[in-house]
Enzyme design. Sequence first.
Site, PDB file in Angstrom:
ATOM      1  N   TYR A   1     -37.622  -7.876 109.057  1.00  0.00           N
ATOM      2  CA  TYR A   1     -35.884  -7.674 109.527  1.00  0.00           C
ATOM      3  C   TYR A   1     -35.495  -9.524 109.865  1.00  0.00           C
ATOM      4  O   TYR A   1     -36.578  -9.694 110.738  1.00  0.00           O
ATOM      5  CB  TYR A   1     -35.684  -6.943 109.850  1.00  0.00           C
ATOM      6  CG  TYR A   1     -34.326  -7.383 110.642  1.00  0.00           C
ATOM      7  CD1 TYR A   1     -33.891  -7.487 111.912  1.00  0.00           C
ATOM      8  CD2 TYR A   1     -33.394  -6.730 110.358  1.00  0.00           C
ATOM      9  CE1 TYR A   1     -32.108  -7.231 112.895  1.00  0.00           C
ATOM     10  CE2 TYR A   1     -31.866  -6.313 110.835  1.00  0.00           C
ATOM     11  CZ  TYR A   1     -31.521  -7.483 112.106  1.00  0.00           C
ATOM     12  OH  TYR A   1     -30.946  -6.556 112.458  1.00  0.00           O
TER      13      TYR A   1
ATOM     14  N   ASP B   1     -39.696 -17.284 109.281  1.00  0.00           N
ATOM     15  CA  ASP B   1     -38.958 -16.527 110.400  1.00  0.00           C
ATOM     16  C   ASP B   1     -39.610 -16.170 111.179  1.00  0.00           C
ATOM     17  O   ASP B   1     -40.101 -15.152 111.310  1.00  0.00           O
ATOM     18  CB  ASP B   1     -38.193 -15.521 110.261  1.00  0.00           C
ATOM     19  CG  ASP B   1     -37.328 -14.389 111.251  1.00  0.00           C
ATOM     20  OD1 ASP B   1     -36.302 -13.870 110.660  1.00  0.00           O
ATOM     21  OD2 ASP B   1     -37.385 -14.533 112.044  1.00  0.00           O
TER      22      ASP B   1
ATOM     23  N   LYS C   1     -35.161 -15.492 120.763  1.00  0.00           N
ATOM     24  CA  LYS C   1     -35.255 -14.759 121.670  1.00  0.00           C
ATOM     25  C   LYS C   1     -35.714 -15.273 122.790  1.00  0.00           C
ATOM     26  O   LYS C   1     -35.071 -15.832 123.740  1.00  0.00           O
ATOM     27  CB  LYS C   1     -36.613 -13.625 120.822  1.00  0.00           C
ATOM     28  CG  LYS C   1     -35.798 -12.731 120.043  1.00  0.00           C
ATOM     29  CD  LYS C   1     -36.516 -11.610 119.974  1.00  0.00           C
ATOM     30  CE  LYS C   1     -36.507 -10.814 118.746  1.00  0.00           C
ATOM     31  NZ  LYS C   1     -35.665  -9.943 118.869  1.00  0.00           N
TER      32      LYS C   1
HETATM   33  P1  KE4 Z   1     -30.938 -11.330 116.825  1.00  0.00           P
HETATM   34  O1  KE4 Z   1     -29.543 -11.573 115.310  1.00  0.00           O
HETATM   35  O2  KE4 Z   1     -31.030  -9.951 117.066  1.00  0.00           O
HETATM   36  O3  KE4 Z   1     -30.601 -12.130 117.951  1.00  0.00           O
HETATM   37  O4  KE4 Z   1     -32.571 -10.952 115.187  1.00  0.00           O
HETATM   38  C1  KE4 Z   1     -31.875 -10.657 113.927  1.00  0.00           C
HETATM   39  C2  KE4 Z   1     -33.937 -11.061 113.864  1.00  0.00           C
HETATM   40  C3  KE4 Z   1     -34.337 -12.039 113.393  1.00  0.00           C
HETATM   41  N1  KE4 Z   1     -35.512 -12.366 113.250  1.00  0.00           N
HETATM   42  C4  KE4 Z   1     -36.566 -11.494 113.217  1.00  0.00           C
HETATM   43  C5  KE4 Z   1     -37.957 -11.522 113.354  1.00  0.00           C
HETATM   44  C6  KE4 Z   1     -35.985 -10.222 114.592  1.00  0.00           C
HETATM   45  O5  KE4 Z   1     -37.036  -9.339 115.661  1.00  0.00           O
HETATM   46  C7  KE4 Z   1     -34.607  -9.931 115.064  1.00  0.00           C
HETATM   47  C8  KE4 Z   1     -33.945  -9.534 115.462  1.00  0.00           C
HETATM   48  N2  KE4 Z   1     -34.851  -8.541 115.983  1.00  0.00           N
HETATM   49  C9  KE4 Z   1     -34.962  -6.125 116.402  1.00  0.00           C
HETATM   50  C10 KE4 Z   1     -35.960  -5.641 116.764  1.00  0.00           C
HETATM   51  N3  KE4 Z   1     -36.451  -5.342 115.974  1.00  0.00           N
HETATM   52  C11 KE4 Z   1     -33.793  -7.262 117.655  1.00  0.00           C
HETATM   53  C12 KE4 Z   1     -33.202  -6.048 118.209  1.00  0.00           C
HETATM   54  C13 KE4 Z   1     -32.428  -5.320 118.406  1.00  0.00           C
HETATM   55  O6  KE4 Z   1     -31.815  -5.265 116.832  1.00  0.00           O
HETATM   56  O7  KE4 Z   1     -31.398  -4.720 119.224  1.00  0.00           O
END
Ligand code: KE4
Length: 439
Positions: free
Chosen positions: A145, A240, A268
């Site tokens: 993701y 990523d 993060k």
């Molecule tokens: P954000 O747009 O949520 O800050 O980041 C997206 C993203 C991009 N790449 C990786 C590897 C990620 O894990 C994420 C976001 N992770 C999720 C957890 N599975 C965030 C939790 C959520 O969507 O509320």
Amino acid sequence: MILRSKSETLFAEALNYIPGGVNSPVRAFRAVGGKPFFVNRAAGCRVWDVDGNEYIDYVGTWGPAILGHAHPKIISAIKAAADFGTSFGIPNPSEVTMAKLICSLVPSVQKVRMCNSGTEACMSAIRLARGFTKRDKIIKFDGCYHGHGDSLLVKAGSGALTFGHPDSAGVPADFAKHTIALPFNDTDTVTAAFAANKNEIACVIIEPVPGNAGLYLPKPGYLEFLRTATQENGALLIFDEVMTGFRLAPGGAQERFGIKPDLTCLGKIIGGGLPVGAFGGRADIMDLLAPLGPVYQAGTLSGNPLAMAAGIAALEELTERQRAKGKRQKPEAAYERLEQLGAQLEVGMRAAARSAGVPVTFNRCGSMFCAYFTNEPVWNLADAMKSDRERFKKFFHGMLDAGVYFAPSQFEAGFLSTAHNETDIEQTVNVAMGVMKKL
Ligand code: KE4
């Protein structure tokens, strides 16, 4: 029986004003059933819900809380910065400090651009890769993701090499067709995809250790293969590391596995819990970004002074930079501690599953982990999908009612922090023993 009446009242009210009652889907507990609880306080490795129930937290706000919640150095950094204003929209010194920190810690990053989320970081990195190579197609991997950018909400086409299909309503098929989704840990399909799309693939984007389908690891040699395959085909390799960055090592997975991608996405941990994303890499690629070059990217709150103060405090604490007075000593303390705690949790959870006679595959990389309810090894999404989700649901709620909060989905990773200790893990394993016996 844990009572959560105030959370229930809040959730009912939230449903009237917020789609699904939540500002991010995973928080709605749809994968595990039941209703989400509402938290109004977090400290160290614990969170408290509005009914006063306490939980040992293994989600850590999905990765940022690697030092635990409300770390004193992060809180005081935010408070000190806030006294001078919350946003300028004008360059501020902390943006330079943050950029220098990231470039000094992440092996492949020569220049970096701050943004406000992991999604922004990944979609911007892809636009940059397309601008640099003048190619449109991208390769991503099932189960990985990269945020909710249109090009990335794409699932594998019918044949592994056909172009992707939208994985969300609202994503035009015309966007999805530029994305090829392949199985993780498989080299043949990557080779075939490059052969079938000669000189058309701009980049390969991958979570080097995927944490969005639970947690599974790259097979030995797989990341090295991707590094060579992209170089041989004139495509860029994008790691990523929004989740793995500064978690698996000071320099993230790329330091841990010794691979230098062309671009890296971050988020993060570098925000210390405040909204931040970043992408960086080779200077010759990054210099294509506006205002220098033709690839546009921007953000009102990018480099926000509060987020920079929180992120700088987090990174300096993690890498002991302050204590080392600016020089970078070998920052093993925090990472060695995370490895110790991770190993204790892994041994304990495996023993609990064995004594309960429940098949569990426990995957771990440093302080990231996932307990899959299957007796098969899990190396990719297809393996992960074989896990027993009904059993996971019961496990999740059994643990939650006993005061231990694991991620509310079989397809999410768990996270340890330096605020967890041996007693917390012992308590967690003892609870797991009892819960697993009832599965
Ligand atoms: P954000 O747009 O949520 O800050 O980041 C997206 C993203 C991009 N790449 C990786 C590897 C990620 O894990 C994420 C976001 N992770 C999720 C957890 N599975 C965030 C939790 C959520 O969507 O509320």
